[in-house]
Design a protein around this motif. Structure first.
Motif, mmCIF file in Angstrom:
data_model
loop_
_atom_site.group_PDB
_atom_site.id
_atom_site.type_symbol
_atom_site.label_atom_id
_atom_site.label_comp_id
_atom_site.label_asym_id
_atom_site.label_seq_id
_atom_site.Cartn_x
_atom_site.Cartn_y
_atom_site.Cartn_z
ATOM 1 N N THR A 71 -3.714 4.108 -10.639
ATOM 2 C CA THR A 71 -2.719 3.033 -10.718
ATOM 3 C C THR A 71 -3.011 1.992 -11.807
ATOM 4 O OG1 THR A 71 -2.148 3.292 -8.385
ATOM 5 C CG2 THR A 71 -1.592 1.189 -9.427
ATOM 6 N N PRO A 72 -4.248 1.456 -11.933
ATOM 7 C CA PRO A 72 -4.486 0.470 -13.015
ATOM 8 C C PRO A 72 -4.191 1.034 -14.404
ATOM 9 C CG PRO A 72 -6.280 0.446 -11.425
ATOM 10 C CD PRO A 72 -5.441 1.627 -11.085
ATOM 11 N N GLY A 73 -4.616 2.270 -14.641
ATOM 12 C CA GLY A 73 -4.345 2.878 -15.947
ATOM 13 C C GLY A 73 -2.868 3.092 -16.187
ATOM 14 N N ILE A 74 -2.141 3.508 -15.135
ATOM 15 C CA ILE A 74 -0.700 3.717 -15.267
ATOM 16 C C ILE A 74 0.008 2.402 -15.569
ATOM 17 C CG2 ILE A 74 1.388 4.376 -14.001
ATOM 18 C CD1 ILE A 74 -0.294 6.440 -12.519
ATOM 19 N N PHE A 116 -6.731 8.021 -2.565
ATOM 20 C CA PHE A 116 -7.796 7.443 -3.397
ATOM 21 C C PHE A 116 -7.570 7.783 -4.874
ATOM 22 C CE2 PHE A 116 -11.941 7.873 -5.479
ATOM 23 C CZ PHE A 116 -12.440 6.588 -5.307
ATOM 24 N N SER A 117 -7.146 9.013 -5.144
ATOM 25 C CA SER A 117 -6.904 9.431 -6.530
ATOM 26 C C SER A 117 -5.801 8.591 -7.167
ATOM 27 C CB SER A 117 -6.530 10.914 -6.575
ATOM 28 O OG SER A 117 -7.575 11.708 -6.054
ATOM 29 N N TYR A 118 -4.698 8.416 -6.443
ATOM 30 C CA TYR A 118 -3.600 7.610 -6.972
ATOM 31 C C TYR A 118 -4.003 6.139 -7.112
ATOM 32 C CZ TYR A 118 -0.112 11.311 -6.828
ATOM 33 O OH TYR A 118 0.601 12.462 -7.075
ATOM 34 N N ALA A 119 -4.845 5.664 -6.216
ATOM 35 C CA ALA A 119 -5.325 4.286 -6.315
ATOM 36 C C ALA A 119 -6.151 4.082 -7.578
ATOM 37 C CB ALA A 119 -6.149 3.930 -5.078
#
Length: 301
Positions: A22-25, A16-19
């Motif tokens: 992801t948009p910001g990255i 969930f954290s990586y999800a």
């Protein structure tokens, strides 16, 4: 069974954290890192929209070394860093003030933060009117008897850059105040109360306890404000134009890079100037982290 449940829960939280990241990255990769990687080779070319692009090696760096306008812009940018300690000191004092449980304190928090959400272009235009010879500032100073004749704040080479610094300070105070306010609210009240019981004055508590505990926040805010000061553009461009008038007194590296790229159409040389300024900021950031490691709660451990 319990360990397996905890492991699965941790995996779900990690996913969930990586999800969420992801948009910001993706935005950073497209609009920040890709332009940086693409722009690095330009520093070694004569890239221009009106000429053929050729690899020139270190020619742009040699030109920069002999360019008086670059050194003037760099000097003004480094001089602009003077506003950094002013912003940080005032922001800390404002944070200490609005951190008290006073009547109407929420109004002051909002009022101090309004300049942050104000468009820099609109703010710069408004401050141009304030700085005019028949503007508000001269009117107030003459009414108070501080000056006898109107001062050309934006026309005198020795004053113009400091006038722009005033806009930057006004614009950034509320932003850094909110960061310091968050830091103040994380300071253990028990430490402050114990110091007061031992007879320490209010200013002694601030200097010996509050400031050391705010060290991580001071580090981050200092780095951010130095980066903003060296890369300053909006207020200078709107108030004084792309040439850094008067007589180049307000020519800073951000405006000079813009002039090279979008007025002279010399993107290769502009990339070289931008690369050197970025390296300077990176070195300052590394040194700041290197010499400001202590602070926060670990200071007392």
């Amino acid at each position: 069974m319990a360990k397996a449940t905890i492991t699965n829960l941790r995996k779900k939280r990690l996913i969930f954290s990586y999800a969420m990241l992801t948009p910001g990255i993706i935005v950073l990769l497209v609009f920040t890192f890709y332009p940086i990687v693409y722009g690095l080779p330009l520093a070694f070319t004569n890239y221009s929209v009106i000429e053929d692009t050729k690899w020139v090696g270190m020619a742009n760096f040699n030109r920069m070394y002999a360019d008086p306008d670059f050194w003037l812009a760099l000097q003004n940018s480094l001089l602009y860093v003077i506003c950094v300690p002013v912003i940080q000191i005032l922001a800390i004092l404002m944070a200490v003030l609005v951190n008290n449980k006073l009547r109407g304190v929420h109004f002051f928090r909002v009022a101090y933060f309004i300049p942050v959400v104000t468009s820099m272009v609109a703010a710069a235009i408004a401050w141009k009117w304030v700085y005019e010879e028949k503007g508000v500032l001269n009117y107030i100073l003459q009414a108070l008897g501080v000056i006898k004749e109107p001062v050309s704040w934006m026309a005198l080479p020795g004053i113009a850059l400091f006038a722009a610094m005033g806009v930057t300070v006004w614009k950034g105070l509320g932003y850094y105040m909110m960061i310091y306010l968050a830091g103040l609210q994380s300071v253990p009240v028990e430490l402050q109360e114990a110091a007061r019981i031992d007879g320490a004055s209010r200013w002694r508590v601030i200097w010996s306890i509050t400031i050391p505990l705010l060290q991580p926040f001071i580090l981050v805010c200092t780095i951010m404000s130095v980066m903003g000061a060296v890369r300053v553009f909006d207020e200078i461009f709107v108030m004084f134009g792309p040439k850094g008038d008067p007589a180049g007194a307000t020519l800073v590296t951000g405006v000079y890079t813009y002039k090279l790229a979008f007025i002279d159409f010399n993107f290769g040389y502009a990339a070289t100037v931008g690369l050197i300024v970025s390296l300077m900021i990176m070195i300052f950031t590394i040194l700041s982290f290197r010499f400001n490691r202590r602070g926060g709660m670990s200071y007392y451990e």
